[in-house]
Structures are given as C-alpha cells and as structure tokens.
Design an enzyme around this catalytic site. Structure first.
Site, PDB file in Angstrom:
ATOM      1  N   GLY A 151     -16.275   3.891  -2.206  1.00  8.43           N
ATOM      2  CA  GLY A 151     -15.554   4.393  -1.040  1.00  8.43           C
ATOM      3  C   GLY A 151     -15.121   3.308  -0.068  1.00  8.43           C
ATOM      4  O   GLY A 151     -14.693   3.599   1.041  1.00  8.43           O
TER       5      GLY A 151
ATOM      6  N   TYR B 164      -3.618  12.301   0.381  1.00 11.69           N
ATOM      7  CA  TYR B 164      -3.011  11.382  -0.593  1.00 11.69           C
ATOM      8  C   TYR B 164      -1.967  12.138  -1.414  1.00 11.69           C
ATOM      9  O   TYR B 164      -0.814  11.726  -1.534  1.00 11.69           O
ATOM     10  CB  TYR B 164      -4.092  10.800  -1.507  1.00 11.69           C
ATOM     11  CG  TYR B 164      -3.571   9.758  -2.456  1.00 11.69           C
ATOM     12  CD1 TYR B 164      -3.538   8.419  -2.093  1.00 11.69           C
ATOM     13  CD2 TYR B 164      -3.085  10.103  -3.714  1.00 11.69           C
ATOM     14  CE1 TYR B 164      -3.042   7.456  -2.960  1.00 11.69           C
ATOM     15  CE2 TYR B 164      -2.588   9.156  -4.582  1.00 11.69           C
ATOM     16  CZ  TYR B 164      -2.570   7.832  -4.199  1.00 11.69           C
ATOM     17  OH  TYR B 164      -2.074   6.884  -5.060  1.00 11.69           O
TER      18      TYR B 164
ATOM     19  N   SER C 156     -13.855   1.578  -7.092  1.00 10.58           N
ATOM     20  CA  SER C 156     -14.948   1.683  -8.068  1.00 10.58           C
ATOM     21  C   SER C 156     -14.624   2.738  -9.132  1.00 10.58           C
ATOM     22  O   SER C 156     -15.051   2.604 -10.281  1.00 10.58           O
ATOM     23  CB  SER C 156     -16.259   2.017  -7.354  1.00 10.58           C
ATOM     24  OG  SER C 156     -16.094   3.147  -6.528  1.00 10.58           O
TER      25      SER C 156
ATOM     26  N   ASP D 270      -4.643   0.361  -9.446  1.00 17.60           N
ATOM     27  CA  ASP D 270      -6.083   0.098  -9.543  1.00 17.60           C
ATOM     28  C   ASP D 270      -6.513  -0.160 -10.983  1.00 17.60           C
ATOM     29  O   ASP D 270      -7.220  -1.121 -11.282  1.00 17.60           O
ATOM     30  CB  ASP D 270      -6.885   1.290  -8.987  1.00 17.60           C
ATOM     31  CG  ASP D 270      -6.466   1.654  -7.577  1.00 17.60           C
ATOM     32  OD1 ASP D 270      -5.753   0.854  -6.943  1.00 17.60           O
ATOM     33  OD2 ASP D 270      -6.855   2.739  -7.112  1.00 17.60           O
TER      34      ASP D 270
ATOM     35  N   GLU E 145       0.846  -1.207   0.000  1.00 19.49           N
ATOM     36  CA  GLU E 145       0.000   0.000   0.000  1.00 19.49           C
ATOM     37  C   GLU E 145       0.873   1.245   0.000  1.00 19.49           C
ATOM     38  O   GLU E 145       1.857   1.322   0.732  1.00 19.49           O
ATOM     39  CB  GLU E 145      -0.905  -0.041   1.234  1.00 19.49           C
ATOM     40  CG  GLU E 145      -2.297   0.503   0.999  1.00 19.49           C
ATOM     41  CD  GLU E 145      -3.123  -0.324   0.022  1.00 19.49           C
ATOM     42  OE1 GLU E 145      -3.081  -0.029  -1.193  1.00 19.49           O
ATOM     43  OE2 GLU E 145      -3.827  -1.248   0.463  1.00 19.49           O
ATOM     44  N   HIS E 146       0.485   2.184  -0.852  1.00 19.98           N
ATOM     45  CA  HIS E 146       1.236   3.439  -1.055  1.00 19.98           C
ATOM     46  C   HIS E 146       2.649   3.172  -1.571  1.00 19.98           C
ATOM     47  O   HIS E 146       3.585   3.899  -1.274  1.00 19.98           O
ATOM     48  CB  HIS E 146       1.261   4.284   0.228  1.00 19.98           C
ATOM     49  CG  HIS E 146      -0.085   4.902   0.502  1.00 19.98           C
ATOM     50  ND1 HIS E 146      -0.479   6.084  -0.066  1.00 19.98           N
ATOM     51  CD2 HIS E 146      -1.132   4.471   1.235  1.00 19.98           C
ATOM     52  CE1 HIS E 146      -1.724   6.369   0.334  1.00 19.98           C
ATOM     53  NE2 HIS E 146      -2.147   5.398   1.116  1.00 19.98           N
TER      54      HIS E 146
ATOM     55  N   GLY F 241     -12.749   1.111  -0.701  1.00 20.31           N
ATOM     56  CA  GLY F 241     -11.374   0.690  -0.970  1.00 20.31           C
ATOM     57  C   GLY F 241     -11.304  -0.379  -2.044  1.00 20.31           C
ATOM     58  O   GLY F 241     -10.279  -1.035  -2.203  1.00 20.31           O
ATOM     59  N   LEU F 242     -12.383  -0.561  -2.806  1.00 17.76           N
ATOM     60  CA  LEU F 242     -12.363  -1.550  -3.889  1.00 17.76           C
ATOM     61  C   LEU F 242     -12.174  -0.880  -5.251  1.00 17.76           C
ATOM     62  O   LEU F 242     -12.285  -1.512  -6.290  1.00 17.76           O
ATOM     63  CB  LEU F 242     -13.648  -2.380  -3.900  1.00 17.76           C
ATOM     64  CG  LEU F 242     -13.853  -3.317  -2.712  1.00 17.76           C
ATOM     65  CD1 LEU F 242     -15.153  -4.104  -2.867  1.00 17.76           C
ATOM     66  CD2 LEU F 242     -12.696  -4.291  -2.559  1.00 17.76           C
TER      67      LEU F 242
HETATM   68  C1  GLA Z   1      -5.367   4.551  -4.040  1.00 18.37           C
HETATM   69  C2  GLA Z   1      -4.682   4.823  -5.386  1.00 18.37           C
HETATM   70  C3  GLA Z   1      -3.699   3.714  -5.730  1.00 18.37           C
HETATM   71  C4  GLA Z   1      -2.747   3.448  -4.578  1.00 18.37           C
HETATM   72  C5  GLA Z   1      -3.504   3.284  -3.263  1.00 18.37           C
HETATM   73  C6  GLA Z   1      -2.580   3.188  -2.080  1.00 18.37           C
HETATM   74  O1  GLA Z   1      -6.190   3.428  -4.139  1.00 18.37           O
HETATM   75  O2  GLA Z   1      -5.644   4.951  -6.404  1.00 18.37           O
HETATM   76  O3  GLA Z   1      -3.003   4.047  -6.907  1.00 18.37           O
HETATM   77  O4  GLA Z   1      -1.785   4.448  -4.486  1.00 18.37           O
HETATM   78  O5  GLA Z   1      -4.393   4.360  -3.036  1.00 18.37           O
HETATM   79  O6  GLA Z   1      -1.813   2.048  -2.161  1.00 18.37           O
END
Ligand code: GLA
Length: 350
Positions: A96, A196, A101, A146, A14-15, A98-99
C-alpha cells in the site's frame, strides 16, 4: 523452484499508462519472493500475512490469494493447464505504499509457473497475463506500467515506456550525488480502487466525446468542448505526457534540478486536475517543497494515500526526515515510514 520479482517506483507519468501515454518507472530493490512445487491441492502461504489458504477449486476470496489465482486463471485461458501447486510467498516490499507489491506478486507467480511447468513464455506475455489477472480477476482496471516494470526492470536504469506501442528504452539512472526516497504516508483511503476505475471511465468519456480512438490524437485546444471535470482530467494526461518527455531528457543530461521541478509540477496536476491526491500526501509534498536540498517530490501510484517519491541531494534528506516525521505525527497522529530506494533488475530465479 524459487523466484523473486521487484516492486516499482514511478519517477513520473502518473495515470498516463491506461491512456496510451508515457511513463518513467524503475524496478526497486525490494521484492516478493516466491517458491513453487507440485501438491495434492492448491496451497497458498503468505509469510507476510501469516496465513495459509487451501483450495480444491480455484476461487476468488477478495484477499491476497486473488493475485495468484487470477494469474493461474490467465494461464488456463491460454490453454496452459496449471495442476495443483503449493506457492509460498514472502516479501520485503511495503504494502500500500505505492511500490506495487500486487504487481510484483502477479509477476512472480506468472514467471514461476511459466518456468516450473516449462511453458517458457516470453516476458511480455507474462506481463500481459499478470495485468489480465488484475483487471479481470481482481477487478482493478490498471494500466501496464507496474507489471511491465517488475518484469523488465534493469539495475541502474529507469524504463521510458510508451504504453501505446510498448516500445521502451532503458535510461541510465546515475544518481551519484543524489538519492531517491519513498515516504509512506501510511494511509490508504477506501476510495482508491473505485476512484481509480472512475478516472478510467472519465478518460474513456473524453475520447468518446471528442471522437478519438486514443489520447495521442487529442490536442489541447480541443479540450474546451468538454465539461470542467473532463477538461481537467484530459489536461493532466496531456501535460503529464509532456513532463515525462522532459524528464527523460533531464535524466539523460543529469539535470536533477529540472527533474525535481517536474516532479513538483506533476504533484500539483495530480492534486488539482486529476484529483487523486489527498490531505496527507499533499502535506508531505508541501512540507518538502519548503526545504532546501529537496529537489522534487510527488505522490506515486494510484493515489488517495500511499507513497511520496522524494528526490534530494545525497544525505540532505536525513535531517529533514525527522522534522517531517514530527510534523506529520502532530498533524495526523500517524507515523511515517521511509525507504531509500535503489534500482534493480526485473523478475528472476534465485
Ligand atoms: C496504479 C496502477 C498503474 C497506474 C498507476 C497510476 O499503480 O496499477 O497501472 O495506472 O496506478 O499511474
């Protein structure tokens, strides 16, 4: 013509995707469905929003239509003219949570336009178009994970992606005696997109101060040259990359115990070093950590709310779910939503 594009869940990494790092997501069996046809003007309809928006000229409205309009603009930048179309969307992807959309909507739009107008662009180009829409038009400087996953997903597999080279490997996701659930905290804090972008800037600052072109060149022992905050951000990225590599090995060996521990470690790092977690998702993870049968859990996606991925033995989450629901409601006055997640193929015609 009709298409569907899946959402994604990230097992770990993540990130890291905007830091030339590694990620391990998979496409999920929940989709944005989209139909496209020629029209007199641009007409966008969302079943989910129960809204129809008509435009003579493409414009930004700070709304769901931006994802579609942004994609059309990216096509036009490449010399692919998109005449007025009617695009209708519906979805069974929670928003919203975290999937992702939004990425699914972008990839569905890009694929539909490419196929309908015979541009027949390769999938990787559709990924780039979709990401560009999000970065340049919507204004979130996201990484590539994503959109890549929504396009390249494969049933029964996770994608081990190197976001620097875009080399990838499908890793079999044989859950058998295990399952993956998503707990939606049903909170999305306002700061999510500004924070972000701020994290991205901080990471760019790390590279500038260390005189590196990529995070791949950064070594742990160089971090003491940085301020406390920047050191924490960089440490997360370096360690999270290592966790992805270990997770890939664990998955290949079917070692879900190890994978689970790595998920918990990732959450701690996102909470303490990268500081993108929040009280609600911390509560969920801390609650689950105490329960036997739960192998691992961590926040997924950008953070500041959204979802928590939970890895557990098959069937064990069912009872814990109810306890968690009650405890969370008592603490925050909010009802959680739960989704059992299966892997799926990427964008396709239906
Ligand atoms: C969001 C961003 C992704 C990624 C994540 C964190 O979902 O769209 O590109 O950076 O955050 O891992």
């Amino acid at each position: 013509m009709k298409v569907k594009a899946p959402g994604r869940i990230n097992i770990i990494g993540e990130h890291t995707d905007y830091n030339d790092g590694y990620v391990l997501p998979f496409a999920v069996d929940r989709y944005v469905f989209l139909s496209i046809e020629r029209a007199e003007k641009y007409i966008f309809r969302s079943e989910t929003m129960n809204e129809t928006v008509e435009m003579d000229e493409l414009k930004k409205l700070n709304s769901w239509t931006d994802y579609i309009v942004g994609v059309i603009k990216s096509f036009e930048k490449r010399g692919c003219r998109v005449p007025p179309v009617k695009i209708e969307v519906s979805s069974n992807l929670p928003m919203g949570a975290g999937l992702s959309s939004s990425a699914a909507l972008e990839v569905a739009t890009a694929f539909a336009i490419s196929e309908y107008f015979g541009f027949n662009l390769p999938k990787l180009e559709l990924v780039k178009i979709s990401r560009e829409a999000e970065v340049e038009f919507v204004g979130v400087r996201c990484g590539v994970m994503d959109q890549f996953t929504s396009a390249f997903g494969k049933e029964d597999h996770a994608i081990f992606l190197d976001t620097m080279t875009l080399n990838y490997e499908y890793v079999p996701l044989k859950l058998e005696g295990y399952e993956i659930n998503l707990v939606d905290s049903n909170v999305k804090h306002e700061l999510s997109s500004s924070e972000y972008n701020k994290r991205r800037q901080e990471c760019e600052e790390v590279l500038r101060l260390l005189g590196k072109r990529s995070f791949r060149e950064v070594k742990v022992d160089e971090l003491n040259k940085l301020s406390t905050v920047l050191r924490k951000r960089a440490k997360h990225v370096l360690e999270e990359n290592k966790r992805v590599l270990k997770s890939v090995e664990a998955l290949k060996e079917g070692d879900f115990e190890t994978l689970g521990k790595l998920l918990f470690d990732s959450h701690e790092s996102l909470r303490n070093l990268y500081e993108v977690s929040c009280e609600e998702t911390d509560f969920i993870v801390d609650f689950l950590r105490e329960k036997s049968g739960i192998l691992g859990a961590r926040m997924v996606g950008g953070g500041f709310g959204g979802g928590v991925i939970v890895l557990s033995g098959k069937g064990t989450f069912e009872d814990i779910k109810e306890e968690l629901f009650k405890a969370y409601k008592e603490k925050f006055g909010i009802e959680l939503s739960f989704f059992q997640i299966e892997s799926a193929d990427g964008v396709q015609k239906i």
